[in-house]
Design an enzyme around this catalytic site. Structure first.
Site, PDB file in Angstrom:
ATOM      1  N   HIS A 123      -4.295  23.968 -29.356  1.00  0.00           N
ATOM      2  CA  HIS A 123      -5.131  24.202 -28.171  1.00  0.00           C
ATOM      3  C   HIS A 123      -4.434  23.766 -26.875  1.00  0.00           C
ATOM      4  O   HIS A 123      -4.941  24.066 -25.778  1.00  0.00           O
ATOM      5  CB  HIS A 123      -6.459  23.449 -28.280  1.00  0.00           C
ATOM      6  CG  HIS A 123      -7.326  23.887 -29.413  1.00  0.00           C
ATOM      7  ND1 HIS A 123      -7.687  25.201 -29.605  1.00  0.00           N
ATOM      8  CD2 HIS A 123      -7.905  23.181 -30.434  1.00  0.00           C
ATOM      9  CE1 HIS A 123      -8.454  25.280 -30.698  1.00  0.00           C
ATOM     10  NE2 HIS A 123      -8.586  24.075 -31.218  1.00  0.00           N
ATOM     11  N   ASP A 160      -6.301  27.964 -38.846  1.00  0.00           N
ATOM     12  CA  ASP A 160      -7.181  26.841 -38.507  1.00  0.00           C
ATOM     13  C   ASP A 160      -8.489  27.530 -38.156  1.00  0.00           C
ATOM     14  O   ASP A 160      -8.481  28.681 -37.717  1.00  0.00           O
ATOM     15  CB  ASP A 160      -6.602  26.074 -37.305  1.00  0.00           C
ATOM     16  CG  ASP A 160      -7.453  24.887 -36.874  1.00  0.00           C
ATOM     17  OD1 ASP A 160      -7.062  23.736 -37.155  1.00  0.00           O
ATOM     18  OD2 ASP A 160      -8.502  25.101 -36.219  1.00  0.00           O
ATOM     19  N   HIS A 162     -10.334  27.252 -35.764  1.00  0.00           N
ATOM     20  CA  HIS A 162     -10.453  27.524 -34.332  1.00  0.00           C
ATOM     21  C   HIS A 162      -9.292  28.389 -33.847  1.00  0.00           C
ATOM     22  O   HIS A 162      -8.175  28.273 -34.357  1.00  0.00           O
ATOM     23  CB  HIS A 162     -10.461  26.201 -33.552  1.00  0.00           C
ATOM     24  CG  HIS A 162     -11.539  25.262 -34.002  1.00  0.00           C
ATOM     25  ND1 HIS A 162     -11.295  24.179 -34.824  1.00  0.00           N
ATOM     26  CD2 HIS A 162     -12.869  25.277 -33.758  1.00  0.00           C
ATOM     27  CE1 HIS A 162     -12.449  23.550 -35.061  1.00  0.00           C
ATOM     28  NE2 HIS A 162     -13.402  24.188 -34.434  1.00  0.00           N
ATOM     29  N   ASP A 246      -9.737  22.791 -41.488  1.00  0.00           N
ATOM     30  CA  ASP A 246     -11.136  22.918 -41.067  1.00  0.00           C
ATOM     31  C   ASP A 246     -11.798  24.257 -41.420  1.00  0.00           C
ATOM     32  O   ASP A 246     -13.025  24.373 -41.238  1.00  0.00           O
ATOM     33  CB  ASP A 246     -11.326  22.554 -39.581  1.00  0.00           C
ATOM     34  CG  ASP A 246     -10.323  23.181 -38.653  1.00  0.00           C
ATOM     35  OD1 ASP A 246      -9.578  24.067 -39.106  1.00  0.00           O
ATOM     36  OD2 ASP A 246     -10.273  22.780 -37.470  1.00  0.00           O
TER      37      ASP A 246
HETATM   38 ZN   LIG Z   1      -9.504  23.420 -35.747  1.00  0.00          ZN
END
Ligand SMILES: [Zn+2]
Length: 342
Positions: A123, A160, A162, A246
């Site tokens: 990120h 992941d 996200h 995750d």
């Molecule tokens: Zn994540």
């Protein structure tokens, strides 16, 4: 041969009550120590990353800001991203470890490699810390392969839950780095829609797979439908895998509903395309995963898969009981959008 690094300094980056915490990596350390195959893998040591390696991705002003912020005692860089007095040094050492693995894989010293470290990186934007991430580890690794080893093309796969928005941003207009992110649709950070495909010369070199909640282990099948033709067309010199645990069904931050075996299977598809199209050159960097025991089992499963593709995967948490979501419509849309044939 599969090489690893472990970031011994990681516990100096810690904030009480935060999900991105030292217990995550300590659980991974214990799982590796308990598995003779994994405990026997070579572990490389490395110096911290040079400032010049970080500046291939980050603005100098941003690096100055984070370094000074830490020197002044740290705190919150954004609503969910903290830094301690040691965090900048920890993050630099983490990148140094990762780049040593890129060196080992690009020179043939290792076949593939897994950097076991925190904080995560996908990120982090060129000029902004975000989403628990300080430095854009995967992006810095990709640029290092290009600048230090002459790699023409690097594939970054982001597995992941996200969207890897920071990684995407680093290469959005760059056709020399293909970024493929599979993530749960419409959760944090809100980007990664199907129609985000790159800009200018980089048009078509960003591929997003926004997966509906509850997809379960069908994600590996989606990879099988999309990755081989994409990667055969791109012919990377190196594959970087941003691996987060995750997507697991028990993870408290999302709901993609994979099992440990399903995560290892999806990572295994990435391993297969690296073998087929990149001379086996694959470097894995750790992203999210917020239940330490699930993270540890997932990392161990992926490491086993890298070290020995025939290895039996131990899934202590078992399969999901919910029926999977049909991902064929998403696969068809991606194949049409990116002209991968029927
Ligand atoms: Zn994540």
């Amino acid at each position: 041969m599969t090489a690893t690094t472990f970031l011994d300094e990681h516990a100096q980056h810690s904030e009480p009550g935060h999900p991105e915490r030292p217990a995550r990596l300590e659980a991974v350390r214990a799982a590796i120590a308990a598995d003779p195959l994994l405990a026997g893998l070579p572990r490389l040591d490395a110096p911290p990353a040079r400032r010049s390696a970080l500046e291939r991705v980050h603005f100098p002003e941003y690096l100055d800001l984070v370094e000074a912020f830490c020197e002044q005692g740290g705190g919150d860089l954004d609503v969910d991203t903290y830094a301690t007095p040691a965090s900048f040094d920890v993050a630099r050492q983490s990148v140094g470890n990762l780049l040593a693995l890129v060196d080992a894989v690009m020179t043939g010293e290792a076949g593939n490699a897994f950097a076991i470290a925190r904080p995560p990186g996908h990120h982090a934007r060129p000029a902004q810390a975000m989403g628990f991430c300080l430095l854009a580890n995967a992006a810095i690794a990709a640029r290092h392969a290009q600048m230090a080893h002459g790699a023409d093309r690097v594939l970054v796969v982001d597995l992941d839950v996200h969207h890897g928005n920071g990684t995407q941003e680093c290469f959005y207009d760059d056709p020399s780095v293909l970024v493929v992110s599979a993530h749960q649709d419409a959760i944090y950070p809100g980007t990664g829609r199907l129609g985000e495909t790159g800009a200018e010369a980089g048009e078509g070199f960003t591929v997003n797979l926004p997966i509906p909640a509850g997809a379960g282990d069908e994600v590996a099948g989606l990879y099988r439908g999309v990755l081989p033709p994409l990667v055969a067309r791109f012919r990377p010199d190196l594959v970087v895998l941003s691996f987060g645990a995750d997507p697991h069904r028990l993870d408290p931050l999302a709901g993609l509903n994979l099992s440990v075996a399903g995560l290892a299977e999806a990572a295994g598809v990435v391993h297969e395309v690296a073998d087929a199209e990149a001379g086996g050159r694959l470097v894995v960097t750790l992203e999210g995963g917020y239940l330490p025991d699930v993270l540890a089992a997932s990392v161990a499963a992926v490491l086993r898969r890298l070290a020995d593709p025939t290895a039996v995967i131990d899934d202590p948490f078992g399969p999901t009981s919910r029926p999977p979501v049909d991902l064929a419509p998403l696969a068809a849309a991606v194949r049409q959008l990116h002209r991968l044939g029927a």
